[in-house]
Write a protein that holds these residues in place. Sequence first.
Motif, mmCIF file in Angstrom:
data_model
loop_
_atom_site.group_PDB
_atom_site.id
_atom_site.type_symbol
_atom_site.label_atom_id
_atom_site.label_comp_id
_atom_site.label_asym_id
_atom_site.label_seq_id
_atom_site.Cartn_x
_atom_site.Cartn_y
_atom_site.Cartn_z
ATOM 1 N N ASN A 1 9.767 -21.465 13.733
ATOM 2 C CA ASN A 1 8.481 -22.317 14.629
ATOM 3 C C ASN A 1 8.484 -24.016 13.654
ATOM 4 O O ASN A 1 8.084 -24.645 14.330
ATOM 5 C CB ASN A 1 6.789 -21.600 13.205
ATOM 6 C CG ASN A 1 6.951 -20.189 13.928
ATOM 7 O OD1 ASN A 1 7.415 -20.445 15.185
ATOM 8 N ND2 ASN A 1 6.662 -19.443 13.454
ATOM 9 N N TYR A 2 8.722 -23.921 12.660
ATOM 10 C CA TYR A 2 8.979 -25.554 11.860
ATOM 11 C C TYR A 2 9.399 -26.522 12.867
ATOM 12 O O TYR A 2 9.160 -27.581 12.730
ATOM 13 C CB TYR A 2 9.156 -25.351 11.044
ATOM 14 C CG TYR A 2 8.988 -27.206 9.960
ATOM 15 C CD1 TYR A 2 8.202 -26.856 8.533
ATOM 16 C CD2 TYR A 2 10.257 -27.760 9.986
ATOM 17 C CE1 TYR A 2 7.974 -28.542 9.259
ATOM 18 C CE2 TYR A 2 9.906 -29.351 9.404
ATOM 19 C CZ TYR A 2 9.055 -29.354 8.902
ATOM 20 O OH TYR A 2 9.252 -30.494 8.114
ATOM 21 N N ASP A 3 10.945 -26.151 12.717
ATOM 22 C CA ASP A 3 12.103 -26.849 13.826
ATOM 23 C C ASP A 3 10.921 -27.548 14.970
ATOM 24 O O ASP A 3 11.130 -28.086 15.598
ATOM 25 C CB ASP A 3 13.103 -25.788 14.391
ATOM 26 C CG ASP A 3 13.838 -25.496 12.684
ATOM 27 O OD1 ASP A 3 13.428 -26.619 12.075
ATOM 28 O OD2 ASP A 3 14.949 -24.850 13.149
ATOM 29 N N TRP A 4 10.619 -25.832 16.189
ATOM 30 C CA TRP A 4 9.962 -25.897 17.157
ATOM 31 C C TRP A 4 8.483 -27.181 17.111
ATOM 32 O O TRP A 4 8.935 -28.429 18.158
ATOM 33 C CB TRP A 4 9.538 -25.164 17.831
ATOM 34 C CG TRP A 4 10.596 -24.172 18.468
ATOM 35 C CD1 TRP A 4 11.604 -23.937 18.574
ATOM 36 C CD2 TRP A 4 10.833 -22.388 18.204
ATOM 37 N NE1 TRP A 4 13.290 -23.286 18.863
ATOM 38 C CE2 TRP A 4 12.563 -21.972 18.384
ATOM 39 C CE3 TRP A 4 9.283 -21.615 17.976
ATOM 40 C CZ2 TRP A 4 12.478 -20.835 18.756
ATOM 41 C CZ3 TRP A 4 9.886 -20.211 17.593
ATOM 42 C CH2 TRP A 4 10.901 -19.927 18.200
ATOM 43 N N LEU A 5 8.393 -27.173 16.747
ATOM 44 C CA LEU A 5 6.661 -28.233 16.813
ATOM 45 C C LEU A 5 7.269 -29.338 15.964
ATOM 46 O O LEU A 5 6.487 -30.764 16.409
ATOM 47 C CB LEU A 5 5.796 -26.883 15.634
ATOM 48 C CG LEU A 5 5.781 -25.523 16.065
ATOM 49 C CD1 LEU A 5 4.228 -25.101 15.573
ATOM 50 C CD2 LEU A 5 4.430 -26.566 17.528
ATOM 51 N N THR B 1 11.459 -30.664 17.422
ATOM 52 C CA THR B 1 11.340 -30.974 18.995
ATOM 53 C C THR B 1 10.137 -31.518 19.992
ATOM 54 O O THR B 1 10.126 -32.492 19.893
ATOM 55 C CB THR B 1 12.096 -29.310 19.546
ATOM 56 O OG1 THR B 1 12.584 -28.565 18.215
ATOM 57 C CG2 THR B 1 12.083 -29.393 20.503
ATOM 58 N N ARG B 2 8.944 -30.685 19.033
ATOM 59 C CA ARG B 2 7.954 -31.865 19.991
ATOM 60 C C ARG B 2 7.550 -32.675 19.171
ATOM 61 O O ARG B 2 6.445 -33.153 19.331
ATOM 62 C CB ARG B 2 6.860 -30.148 19.635
ATOM 63 C CG ARG B 2 7.431 -28.832 20.596
ATOM 64 C CD ARG B 2 7.277 -29.210 22.148
ATOM 65 N NE ARG B 2 5.929 -29.888 22.705
ATOM 66 C CZ ARG B 2 5.981 -30.560 23.942
ATOM 67 N NH1 ARG B 2 6.840 -31.095 23.826
ATOM 68 N NH2 ARG B 2 5.172 -30.882 24.232
ATOM 69 N N GLY B 3 7.281 -33.367 17.603
ATOM 70 C CA GLY B 3 7.496 -33.720 17.287
ATOM 71 C C GLY B 3 6.127 -34.248 16.678
ATOM 72 O O GLY B 3 5.285 -35.165 16.168
ATOM 73 N N TRP B 4 5.687 -32.917 15.762
ATOM 74 C CA TRP B 4 4.436 -32.972 14.878
ATOM 75 C C TRP B 4 4.802 -33.181 13.716
ATOM 76 O O TRP B 4 6.208 -32.947 13.284
ATOM 77 C CB TRP B 4 3.773 -31.195 15.005
ATOM 78 C CG TRP B 4 3.417 -30.688 15.901
ATOM 79 C CD1 TRP B 4 3.442 -31.214 17.188
ATOM 80 C CD2 TRP B 4 2.684 -29.639 16.506
ATOM 81 N NE1 TRP B 4 2.633 -29.932 18.745
ATOM 82 C CE2 TRP B 4 1.861 -28.796 17.462
ATOM 83 C CE3 TRP B 4 1.997 -28.307 14.982
ATOM 84 C CZ2 TRP B 4 1.316 -28.088 17.883
ATOM 85 C CZ3 TRP B 4 1.418 -27.567 15.405
ATOM 86 C CH2 TRP B 4 1.239 -27.236 16.177
ATOM 87 N N GLN C 1 0.911 -28.270 8.646
ATOM 88 C CA GLN C 1 0.279 -27.317 8.096
ATOM 89 C C GLN C 1 -1.362 -26.819 8.043
ATOM 90 O O GLN C 1 -1.812 -26.010 7.480
ATOM 91 C CB GLN C 1 0.511 -28.280 6.303
ATOM 92 C CG GLN C 1 2.057 -28.603 5.893
ATOM 93 C CD GLN C 1 1.888 -29.367 5.334
ATOM 94 O OE1 GLN C 1 1.157 -30.692 4.677
ATOM 95 N NE2 GLN C 1 2.893 -29.970 3.910
ATOM 96 N N ARG C 2 -1.166 -28.426 9.312
ATOM 97 C CA ARG C 2 -2.704 -27.217 9.296
ATOM 98 C C ARG C 2 -2.450 -26.589 10.251
ATOM 99 O O ARG C 2 -3.751 -25.282 10.387
ATOM 100 C CB ARG C 2 -3.435 -28.547 10.026
ATOM 101 C CG ARG C 2 -3.810 -29.417 8.954
ATOM 102 C CD ARG C 2 -5.165 -30.332 9.728
ATOM 103 N NE ARG C 2 -4.940 -30.813 11.037
ATOM 104 C CZ ARG C 2 -3.847 -32.098 11.082
ATOM 105 N NH1 ARG C 2 -3.392 -33.511 10.357
ATOM 106 N NH2 ARG C 2 -2.972 -32.672 11.545
ATOM 107 N N TRP C 3 -1.904 -26.072 10.958
ATOM 108 C CA TRP C 3 -1.892 -25.631 12.177
ATOM 109 C C TRP C 3 -1.243 -24.285 11.891
ATOM 110 O O TRP C 3 -1.766 -23.102 11.242
ATOM 111 C CB TRP C 3 -0.329 -25.864 12.971
ATOM 112 C CG TRP C 3 0.165 -24.970 14.466
ATOM 113 C CD1 TRP C 3 -0.879 -24.307 15.092
ATOM 114 C CD2 TRP C 3 0.813 -23.416 13.356
ATOM 115 N NE1 TRP C 3 -0.277 -22.740 15.576
ATOM 116 C CE2 TRP C 3 1.185 -22.354 14.851
ATOM 117 C CE3 TRP C 3 1.374 -23.168 12.629
ATOM 118 C CZ2 TRP C 3 2.151 -21.346 14.843
ATOM 119 C CZ3 TRP C 3 3.022 -22.002 13.141
ATOM 120 C CH2 TRP C 3 2.953 -21.322 14.131
#
Length: 71
Positions: A42-46, A49-52, A58-60
């Motif tokens: 989840n961390y890697d993707w968001l 990969t997605r630039g969050w 952390q908020r999500w």
Amino acid sequence: MEERRRGMTMFAAELVATGGVPPEHDVDSVADVLWLAMDARNYDWLVRTRGWSVERFQRWYADTVSAAVLA
């Protein structure tokens, strides 16, 4: 993966024992939510990969877990 699951189960057991979650949630269901949300993918993707931002992730995480476990 199993070690992470054990850790989430211990955390879930503490939340359930202290009344931190509604009584309809049992240790296994809380542990499932914690375990799934804490998956490193989840961390890697968001973030990667997605630039969050890390802060947004952390908020999500906090909002998602709270909504699923405390609601």
